[in-house]
Design an enzyme around this catalytic site. Structure first.
Site, short mmCIF file in Angstrom:
data_model
loop_
_atom_site.label_atom_id
_atom_site.label_comp_id
_atom_site.label_asym_id
_atom_site.label_seq_id
_atom_site.Cartn_x
_atom_site.Cartn_y
_atom_site.Cartn_z
CD GLU A 1 3.63 0.71 2.55
OE1 GLU A 1 4.73 0.25 2.16
OE2 GLU A 1 3.33 1.91 2.46
CG LEU B 1 1.74 -0.21 -0.79
CD1 LEU B 1 0.72 -1.27 -0.47
CD2 LEU B 1 2.56 -0.59 -1.99
CB ALA B 2 -0.41 6.00 1.30
CD GLU B 3 5.37 4.60 2.32
OE1 GLU B 3 4.90 5.46 1.56
OE2 GLU B 3 5.70 3.47 1.93
CG PHE C 1 13.06 -1.17 2.83
CD1 PHE C 1 14.27 -1.79 3.11
CD2 PHE C 1 12.04 -1.94 2.27
CE1 PHE C 1 14.46 -3.15 2.85
CE2 PHE C 1 12.23 -3.28 2.01
CZ PHE C 1 13.44 -3.89 2.29
CG ASP C 2 16.51 2.65 5.17
OD1 ASP C 2 16.40 2.78 3.94
OD2 ASP C 2 17.17 1.73 5.70
CG PHE D 1 10.09 2.95 1.19
CD1 PHE D 1 10.89 3.46 0.17
CD2 PHE D 1 9.82 1.60 1.20
CE1 PHE D 1 11.42 2.63 -0.81
CE2 PHE D 1 10.34 0.76 0.21
CZ PHE D 1 11.14 1.27 -0.80
N PRO E 1 7.79 10.15 2.69
CG PRO E 1 6.95 8.78 0.99
CD PRO E 1 8.10 8.91 1.96
CG HIS F 1 15.37 -0.87 -0.51
ND1 HIS F 1 15.09 -0.07 -1.58
CD2 HIS F 1 14.29 -1.69 -0.38
CE1 HIS F 1 13.92 -0.40 -2.10
NE2 HIS F 1 13.41 -1.37 -1.37
#
Lengths: 385, 327
Positions: free
Chosen positions: B29, B58-60, B83-84, B86, B89, B129
């Site tokens: 992203e 936007l989809a991990e 970020f950690d 995130f 998912p 974060h």
């Protein structure tokens, strides 16, 4: 109530609607009726020779035999579990036979019929269900990825693979495409919806082939969706089509067209193969706890094999000797599968450590050495005795 | 030698990887035009194109799942998780798919996928974060887990990770992104410290301090402070969290007889627990004191006004050192 089992998009259909006459819906592509009558569809012309129809029939019969034999093997303790494809043979054979040698298929754990079409020995499938391996075949060799058990996870793998095809410049003339299988329950998964989005915005050459068999273990379709599944595709920006999943001709024609569109660079298609899981979810499931026998009886009349047989008889394309020959072939195949399963050796204990990493891993090597020494200690004791 | 920030060193390492192998792809992203929220991928899309440096939806889970598919097709994706907090998912795709595909295929498949994760706290951020989820991945067979701590290592370790045929979870110490150091951009990768090896960053005789990522600098500063009080600390940057380079650790602890392990992650079930157990098992008779751990509390990461109390700092490291030396 609409004849296909769905009312207006705002209405929530009840369970009885699943017995609806899918075949007579204007929204549903059908080329062979349950009675074995050939019908046409303006968007899906299909020319098949008698030999081609006979070959499809043979596939259907052999695939069903693999399934029947495997259920029996599970009942006899030779397999830990089996996920039956009974009732879904046409969806799998029709779509599987629509693939070219350079296409790639990503299955769930129920795609035994597609595996058959891709030339994978059914015995390899039994390794997984017996617990000898987690799969173990070479996906590249057959254009058939490993079975994925986590629901819907493979849709993203398929989409990424399709993005790789794009980057290889393998879209367009002589293009390649991907097909990914999943069920009605999987359409609720985040991964599947993410795959739709990815495929759409990157215009990836992937066909989403959903076998809507009406049941996600015990949960009916109504628990997954208020609208027909194929209509979801529109929201993601690509075409959705519903096909009679028990009609091998229609599944072949619809999948062929969608795969060709993908190969040509026209992006993804969602195919909803409207079918029915005639058996249990797996051999550990008991469907009598959650669905009515009458529903099963209604779907038996739409059996994917019987309608092809009726067509072959009606047209005189096949005689009794042909049907007997296919049955004999199925018997031989069943025996071969059975024997191979019963004689399949367990892996050696140290195989636990194999194929975890491509590169040497010091901690794993230490564990392997310790475990080997531990195992050897029993051997020494036996010698001492 | 060139003076680079850790962020820029990663950028140069990724650039080198993209140049060296046309199959290397960067995806995540905001990694394209923006160059990543920490600018790690700055300028790469401009130079290598949108097909190789991909701004993803936007989809991990989608990022990692499609990276797996690209790897199946012969590509070497480097995914950025912004970020950690995130990464979760994508946890299923990492733990249940990426880590297991080689075994599932009996070795027919390799998964050369790198997942870069900025990790750790200390930047005054909002929730999700500032986390340190490394133990979750180190607990998963089939993954390799590494953490860089300096610009020099950042430059080489990211390239080594891209070359790895096995999936690598690559942790970047986000509060050290702007630390500067000399980096040799012409250094041959084959001559660099192997990705599996720990490195002794300060030599000492009284006690071994083990750290990785953002805590390495904290521990080196603690060693300097302790030195002023006449205590000689050896500091080892673990670098590889899975597999652990226990040979280097054990050799040091056998000399010093004492060990303190420092990480930002909660101590309960953390990597410190694993390392302490292995030290106790493998050099029990060399130990003069129990192995001590300094880390986060067994709580969710606190609001940032409290993070200075949560995060190990120089004083908490020295406090543990004092306790270990008191035996």
């Amino acid at each position: 109530m609409a004849v296909d089992g769905y009312g207006a998009a705002t209405a929530v259909p009840g369970p009885a609607s699943l017995q609806g006459q899918a075949g007579s819906s204007p929204e549903l592509v059908q080329l062979l009726t349950p009675e074995g009558e050939r019908v046409t569809h303006p968007d899906y012309p299909l020319e098949l020779t008698a030999e081609e129809v006979k070959a499809l029939y043979r596939d259907l019969v052999l695939v069903r035999r693999i399934d029947t034999e495997s259920i029996a093997l599970q009942r006899q303790g030779e397999l830990g579990i089996w996920a039956s494809l009974l009732g879904q043979e046409a969806a799998q054979v029709g779509s599987g036979r629509a693939l070219g040698p350079h296409d790639m298929a990503f299955p769930t754990y129920r795609e035994h019929g597609v595996a058959w079409c891709r030339g994978l020995d059914p015995v390899k499938l039994l390794e997984l269900f017996r617990g000898v391996s987690h799969g173990g075949w070479d996906p590249a060799e057959h254009g058939f990825h490993l079975y994925t058990i986590v629901i819907g996870a493979q849709t993203l793998h398929a989409t990424g693979y399709a993005m790789g095809i794009q980057r290889d410049g393998a879209v367009g003339e002589d293009g390649q495409a991907v097909i990914v299988y999943f069920g009605d329950g999987a359409t609720s998964q985040g991964d599947v919806n993410e795959a739709f989005i990815w495929a759409s915005v990157f215009n990836a050459p992937v066909v989403f082939f959903c076998q809507n068999n009406q049941w996600a273990i015990s949960e009916p379709l109504e628990r997954q969706s208020r609208i027909p599944l194929y209509q979801r595709a529109r929201g993601f920006g690509f075409p959705g089509i519903r096909v009679d999943g028990n009609d091998v001709f229609a599944c072949l024609a619809v999948t062929r067209k969608a795969m060709q569109a993908a190969r040509d660079g026209q992006g993804p298609t969602f195919i909803e193969a409207f079918t029915y899981r005639m058996g249990a979810h797996t051999t550990t499931d008991d469907p009598t706890r959650y669905r009515l026998a009458s529903e099963l009886e209604a779907w038996k009349l739409k059996d994917p094999l019987e309608r092809v047989k009726a067509y072959l008889v009606r047209t005189g394309a096949a005689d009794q000797a042909f049907f007997e020959g296919v049955d004999e072939e199925a018997t031989v195949l069943g025996k071969r599968v059975r024997t191979a399963c019963q004689t399949m050796p367990d892996p050696q204990p140290l195989a636990i450590f194999d194929n975890v990493y491509a590169e040497p891993n010091a901690l794993l090597e230490a564990e392997r050495a310790q475990f080997a020494a531990y195992l050897d200690s029993f051997a020494s004791e036996e010698v001492a005795q | 030698m060139t003076t680079l920030t850790l962020s820029k060193a990663l950028n140069e390492g990724l650039r080198k990887a993209l140049e060296d192998n046309p199959k290397v792809i960067i995806m995540g992203e905001d990694v394209g035009k923006l160059g990543g929220v920490f600018r790690v991928t700055d300028g790469l899309q401009k130079d290598f194109g949108e097909d190789r440096v991909i701004d993803t939806p936007l989809a991990e889970s989608g990022i990692v799942g499609t990276a797996i598919g690209l790897a199946l097709r012969g590509y070497r994706p480097v995914c950025e998780i912004q970020f950690d907090g995130f990464v979760f998912p994508a946890f299923d795709q990492i733990v249940s798919q990426l880590a297991k595909l080689r075994l599932r295929s009996l070795g027919h498949i390799t998964m050369p996928v790198v997942i870069r994760i900025p990790f750790g706290g200390g930047i005054g951020a909002v929730e999700h974060h500032s986390e340190s989820p490394e133990a979750l991945f180190a607990h998963t067979g089939g993954l390799r887990v590494v953490a860089c701590s300096s610009p020099g290592d950042a430059y080489t370790m990211i390239q080594q990770s891209v070359r790895s045929p096995d999936p690598v979870i690559f942790f970047e110490p986000k509060r050290r992104y702007w630390d500067k150091a000399e980096v040799d951009l012409s250094a041959a990768l084959d001559e660099a410290t192997p990705l599996t090896a720990a490195r002794t960053v300060a030599q000492g005789t009284d006690l071994t301090v083990l750290a990785y990522g953002p805590m390495v600098r904290t521990c080196v500063e603690a060693a300097v402070a302790a030195g002023e009080e006449g205590r000689s600390l050896e500091v080892i940057d673990l670098r590889s969290l899975s597999p652990l380079d226990m040979d280097t650790v054990l050799a040091s602890v056998r000399r010093t007889g004492r060990c303190v392990i420092v990480h930002e992650a909660a101590v309960s079930g953390g990597l410190g627990a694993e390392i302490a157990a292995r030290i106790t098992q493998d050099c029990f008779y060399h130990l003069e004191a129990p192995v001590l751990r300094v880390g986060g509390f067994s709580t969710p990461y606190p609001p940032s006004r409290l993070e200075e109390h949560f995060l190990p700092d120089l004083d908490r490291v020295l406090d543990a050192v004092d306790r270990a030396l008191a035996y």
